[in-house]
Scaffold this active site. Structure first.
Site, PDB file in Angstrom:
ATOM      1  N   LYS B  83     -19.071  67.693 -27.863  1.00  0.00           N
ATOM      2  CA  LYS B  83     -20.046  68.140 -29.112  1.00  0.00           C
ATOM      3  C   LYS B  83     -21.384  68.131 -28.204  1.00  0.00           C
ATOM      4  O   LYS B  83     -21.799  67.889 -27.381  1.00  0.00           O
ATOM      5  CB  LYS B  83     -20.007  67.488 -29.911  1.00  0.00           C
ATOM      6  CG  LYS B  83     -20.826  67.889 -31.080  1.00  0.00           C
ATOM      7  CD  LYS B  83     -20.455  67.417 -32.496  1.00  0.00           C
ATOM      8  CE  LYS B  83     -22.099  68.529 -33.986  1.00  0.00           C
ATOM      9  NZ  LYS B  83     -21.948  67.432 -34.905  1.00  0.00           N
ATOM     10  N   SER B 158     -19.851  70.910 -38.946  1.00  0.00           N
ATOM     11  CA  SER B 158     -21.296  70.764 -37.768  1.00  0.00           C
ATOM     12  C   SER B 158     -19.597  71.141 -36.569  1.00  0.00           C
ATOM     13  O   SER B 158     -20.887  71.584 -36.024  1.00  0.00           O
ATOM     14  CB  SER B 158     -22.074  70.151 -37.431  1.00  0.00           C
ATOM     15  OG  SER B 158     -22.070  68.979 -37.215  1.00  0.00           O
ATOM     16  N   SER B 182     -18.418  66.253 -40.981  1.00  0.00           N
ATOM     17  CA  SER B 182     -18.646  67.805 -39.672  1.00  0.00           C
ATOM     18  C   SER B 182     -16.998  67.335 -38.634  1.00  0.00           C
ATOM     19  O   SER B 182     -17.155  68.465 -38.072  1.00  0.00           O
ATOM     20  CB  SER B 182     -19.997  67.369 -38.681  1.00  0.00           C
ATOM     21  OG  SER B 182     -21.331  67.607 -39.550  1.00  0.00           O
TER      22      SER B 182
END
Ligand SMILES: [Mg+2]
Ligand SMILES: [Zn+2]
Lengths: 484, 490, 107
Positions: B83, B158, B182
């Protein structure tokens, strides 16, 4: 009314916030070096720079030193304290917040004694709290045109903030409090505590109120102080200003004032106190600091002798006067050196006089610290014994001391070699007296005729004749004897 | 050694491929090659899913060349997608934000060095909601990520980029981060496995902070085993993160080859009634009932329990998280790194221009909300109160787990993947975290795994366990995965 | 509780966010929309709940030994504006160099 009589009607109420830099090798929350004088931003790592993803890791030594200082100031050190974030934007504050302590400080409730009250009881200034926090960096405004320069080497270095109760009533009180505070910080060896070098920083909270009134007046805060004299001077000026405002029926505005050492004046800072909203909340990157009560007790037991205790001991054990004690305890080094010399000399009073006189003068001219003065306590002790025995005159002793500064030798040997031992055997003395009588027939005549007041003149002459080596006591006796 | 076509290779578990590479049965670059081919095919870049933001061509090859193979290198040659809010020093770390455009971290996150130490290679950084603030990966300064199964829909967020990459079969393992769901929520939307470890289990050093008391690095896997393997490597105390805790890391794969008929005998599974509101989509309820039946048939006892403060999770979360975010994002001031916009009015002007142009609308909204709840006069009413209620939510879990329950079974999300742009009201979007935020507030471990589909869209079942008991949670997940078999994806 | 336009401006100032009037207007509505959902917390009985951060694990400390986190690239590589090793910012007009003490916060 004259300015003096205006202030006469008022009482000043002062509390001090002192920031003190702790002696650590690394920063409070990062393992970057805390040393000074390096190239700008050389001592900044991911944590000091507030880089994305960097996290604080607490320096154990900083907590040990802070604990020692707090205990030295008579505070209660709490088993659980909590770090908190204090928010404000400024380019020398890398994260946009300072990691400090807020509602759960490391220590609370201490006191510093600054002399005695009229009734003889100790005059104690309360310590509200001692908390641990990180320092900010430096903003330099005069280096480049139309840009300020930021150096973050100092950012993150460990500080303790020592907040006093509003117990101070005069600039003298404030000075005395700061000097005693500085002593405690030096005795506990937690900081260099030097205002000029910025390792001790003082903010003054000051307000004025009519004498006899209980409620506190509106306070202002004086910042940017860099010397004890600046602190005392700025307090006088700000107090007079506030009294003037109040006497004229005005109201003091709560705000920050700045001391301008160069101009010797106090003036308002641009931003007003009220405009801050620090939004404190517990630092989520650091669990509460938990200190074992046993560990805290250990630190208390291991604490060095504090200034007040040392003064008391010097007075009682060595029977020295308050003035001598005061001077001998201004630093641990001087106090320790004195005790070593006193032990070697076997005479504390003579040792004190030598330390405060000849030794300090020598140290001053050599520009080094007392601990590293070349005349060892043993040598100086021996020299003081010679003087005490009357084997050398005080003048001679001072000459010998000067020689010992350049050569490490036994004082008695030096005295002999230099012929500085007092001669007390009659033969030599009689010889000198006869020579003097020959050189000064008139004076000799009148003395022997009964003019006793001439004895001093003749003793002086004999001393000169013996190049100072004659024992004046003996000379007096022999002259007196000739009067039959 | 025989070269294997990439689909076939990527169909094998990360562990199988890693050991094949470690023992020399496969060439070191086999898995990386397969991933790069798959990335091409699945169009993970801006031309397609927009799941991958940055790639590293040389780094992985260099790492593989330097790799000294030994059989116990758990991730030998395995590509892991990262990420964009985890610090890597070969690829940018922008957190999907313009304020960090072009920023390459000069240091590396602890999880990154642990992955590389285990033999993994890191070929790509993945898209995310800006500073992890979002549940759809629509709030990225670099454009939204699309759902691999239906490009009109969102992959969740996210960590939507990492979820999409794994769901598209490009890597078996990816790292995401959790603050309120997330990892679990996009895992549920994309039909893969997502694990959020206990707070303090995995180092946050190098994870760019959103809400420090909630943030935790999470792991995506195509299977429970892939996720367990990834977690095994990154778990453990770290001297650089004071909130990591020294609790021994168990063998997370204990349940992997347990083929007894009743592997869950003696395990008590709780079903918190608050997570099954009457408003819950009946088809989702049916899928969870099926999962519960499978757990029973594996020997587990399933009982209803209550976590009474659950409904307060979202209000608490949306005070605590923005408050901490407003503080954590204060460092983006244009002074030391990242975007700087001079503005027209000195320092103040530079600050305001930089931050208002650097942050997107959702981040701006949360910074304002967080600053407000911390500001003088509101702290007690909002932040302080929220932290107290947070403690009540934690106590709910403590009580249930103390009552003999080992894991909890709930839906991961109230809905399946929604259509992009369909959630304009912020609070409506916040409600997608309703079943996940509790675990972050309480700090307990939780995970999502596929338990079936509705209208062809994946549905996630969530398992939660008590603090630092990831092992039990994963043991149940392994068994459920095996029991559901193909049903998990139908 | 609900926020006014002034609240939003004040908070934006604290957070150093430059907002045009249009954004401020919109944000008043958005923030109030969100805060409305928070009011439920005011009704909760928090009598039992402790307000202190959890101290069960305590705080690990490190030895005072220099070992900075090494930086793979120079500050110049990521700093927007640097000269002679200093980070540069728009000139701060100050009387003296009291720094933070003169403008914001404290020393
Ligand atoms: Mg202060
Ligand atoms: Zn302070």
């Amino acid at each position: 009314m004259s300015a003096a009589s205006v202030t006469d009607a008022y009482e000043m109420v002062i509390g001090l916030e002192v920031h003190c830099q702790l002696k650590t090798r690394t920063k409070l929350f990062s393992a970057a070096s805390a040393s000074f004088g390096d190239a700008p931003n050389a001592n900044t790592d991911a944590v000091c720079l507030g880089l994305p993803g960097a996290l604080p890791v607490l320096n154990r030594t900083a907590i040990t030193l802070a604990t020692r200082a707090a205990l030295g100031l008579g505070c209660t050190v709490h088993p659980v304290s909590v770090f908190a974030r204090k928010h404000y934007f400024y380019p020398d504050l890398p994260k946009g917040y300072q990691i400090s302590q807020f509602d759960r400080p490391l220590a609370t409730g201490g006191a510093v004694v600054i002399g005695t009250l009229d009734d003889g009881s100790p005059k104690a200034i309360g310590i509200t709290r001692v908390h641990v926090e990180e320092d900010a960096g430096k903003s330099i405004h005069d280096r480049f045109a139309n840009a300020s320069a930021i150096d973050l080497n100092r950012a993150g270095t460990p500080l303790i903030e020592i907040v006093s109760e509003p117990d101070l009533r005069s600039s003298a009180d404030a000075g005395a409090y700061l000097r005693e505070l500085k002593l405690v910080l030096e005795y506990t060896d937690v900081s260099d505590a030097n205002m000029e070098e910025g390792s001790l920083r003082v903010d003054v909270n000051i307000s004025a109120r009519l004498k006899g009134v209980e409620t506190l007046g509106t306070r202002t805060e004086i910042k940017n102080l860099n010397s004890f004299s600046g602190v005392e001077r700025s307090i006088e000026l700000e107090f007079a200003r506030q009294c003037g405002v109040l006497a004229a029926g005005g109201a003091v505005e709560q705000r920050t004032m700045l001391w301008d050492g160069a101009r010797g004046e106090v003036r308002p800072a641009r931003s007003k106190e009220g405009s801050h909203d620090y939004r404190y909340f517990p630092e989520p990157d650091l669990p509460p600091l938990v200190l074992a009560p046993e560990w805290i007790a250990e630190q208390r037991d291991g604490l060095a002798e504090l200034p007040a205790a040392k003064r008391a001991r010097f007075a009682s054990v060595y029977g020295l006067g308050a003035a001598d004690v005061e001077q001998l305890t201004v630093s641990v080094e001087l106090a320790d050196r004195f005790e070593a010399v006193a032990a070697a000399a076997g005479d504390a009073k003579r040792a004190a006089n030598w330390m405060l006189g000849t030794v300090l003068a020598a140290v001053k001219t050599r520009g080094e610290d007392v601990a590293s003065h070349p005349v060892s306590p043993a040598r100086l002790g021996a020299l003081i014994r010679l003087e005490a025995e009357g084997a050398v005159s005080n003048t001679a002793a001072k000459q010998i001391f000067a020689m010992l500064e350049v050569e490490d030798a036994d004082p008695r040997d030096v005295a002999e070699r230099e012929g500085l031992l007092l001669v007390s055997d009659d033969a030599a003395l009689v010889g000198w007296i006869d020579e003097v009588f020959v050189q000064m027939p008139a004076e000799a005549e009148r003395f022997l005729g009964g003019e006793r007041r001439l004895q001093g003149v003749l003793v002086g002459a004999v001393m000169r004749q013996s190049k100072g080596s004659a024992d004046p006591k003996k000379v007096n006796q022999l002259l007196a004897a000739r009067l039959g | 050694m025989t070269d294997v076509p990439y689909q076939a290779l990527l169909a094998r578990s990360a562990r199988e491929v890693a050991s094949a590479i470690a023992t020399g049965d496969l060439p070191p670059h086999a898995a990386l090659d397969a991933t790069l081919a798959a990335a091409q095919h699945a169009q993970v870049g801006p031309e397609g899913l927009n799941a991958v933001l940055w790639t590293d061509a040389e780094g992985p090859a260099a790492d593989l060349a330097a790799l000294t193979l030994h059989p116990d290198l758990p991730l030998a040659g395995i590509p892991v997608a990262i990420k964009d809010n985890i610090a890597t020093h070969r690829m940018p770390t922008t957190c999907g934000s313009r304020i960090l455009e072009g920023y390459v971290s000069p240091f590396e996150a602890t999880v990154i060095s642990r992955l590389r130490g285990a033999g993994a290679v890191l070929p790509m950084k993945t898209n995310m909601d800006e500073f992890a603030m979002g549940s759809s990966t629509e709030n990225s300064a670099w454009g939204m990520t699309k759902h691999p199964l239906d490009r009109t829909r969102v992959p969740g967020g996210s960590s939507g980029g990492s979820a999409a990459v794994v769901a598209a079969g490009v890597t078996r393992i990816a790292l995401g981060s959790e603050t309120g769901g997330s990892v679990r929520q996009p895992a549920a939307f994309c039909g893969i496995v997502g694990v959020k470890p206990t707070y303090g289990r995995v180092s946050r050093h190098g994870l760019v902070a959103f809400a420090s008391s909630l943030d935790q690095v999470g792991v995506f896997g195509q299977s429970v085993d892939d996720a367990a393997l990834g977690l095994q490597v990154i778990a453990g105390v770290d001297a650089l993160d004071s909130t990591t805790v020294h609790v021994p890391v168990a063998d997370y794969r204990a349940g992997a080859n347990d083929d007894r008929a009743q592997p869950l005998a003696g395990v008590v599974v709780g079903r918190p009634t608050e997570y099954f509101p009457t408003s819950l989509d009946p088809r989702m309820r049916t899928l969870l009932d099926r999962a519960a039946d499978r757990l029973r048939s594996l020997g587990a006892e399933v009982r209803d329990v209550s976590l009474p403060h659950t409904e307060l999770a979202i209000p608490v979360y949306y005070i605590v998280a923005p408050a901490e975010a407003s503080s954590n994002l204060a460092r983006y001031d244009g002074v030391r790194y990242g975007l700087r916009v001079e503005g027209n009015d000195g320092l103040r002007g530079m600050y305001e221009a930089t931050r208002s142009q650097g942050f997107g609308p959702e981040v701006t909204r949360r910074i304002l909300l967080g600053t407000y709840v911390l500001s003088a006069g509101y702290y007690d009413a909002y932040y302080k109160r929220a932290m107290a209620v947070r403690r009540l939510i934690t106590d709910d879990f403590t009580r249930v787990f103390a009552s003999g329950v080992h894991v909890l079974l709930t839906p991961t999300t109230p809905t399946t993947a929604f259509v992009a742009g369909s959630r304009s009201d912020p609070y409506e979007m916040y409600m997608s975290d309703i079943f996940t935020a509790t675990a972050n507030l309480a700090g307990v471990p939780a995970m999502s795994q596929p338990i079936g589909r509705i209208d062809g869209l994946p549905v996630g079942g969530q398992l939660l366990a008590s603090h630092f008991d990831e092992a039990t949670m994963l043991r149940v997940a392994y068994a459920l995965e095996r029991a559901l078999g193909a049903e998990a994806h139908t | 509780m609900s926020v006014s336009e002034n609240d939003v401006r004040h908070v934006a100032t604290l957070a150093r966010l430059g907002l045009d009037d249009g954004r401020v207007q919109a944000l008043v509505g958005e923030l109030n929309g969100i805060l409305a959902h928070m009011d439920v917390l005011q009704q909760v009985d928090i009598g039992g709940a402790s307000l202190d951060p959890d101290a069960t694990h305590g705080l690990r400390m490190r030895d005072d030994v220099p070992s900075p986190i090494p930086l793979a690239r120079d500050r110049e590589a990521f700093a927007p504006s640097m000269r002679d090793g200093f980070f540069l910012v728009p000139r701060l007009a100050t009387h003296g160099t009291a720094g933070a003490a003169d403008d914001e916060g404290e020393g």
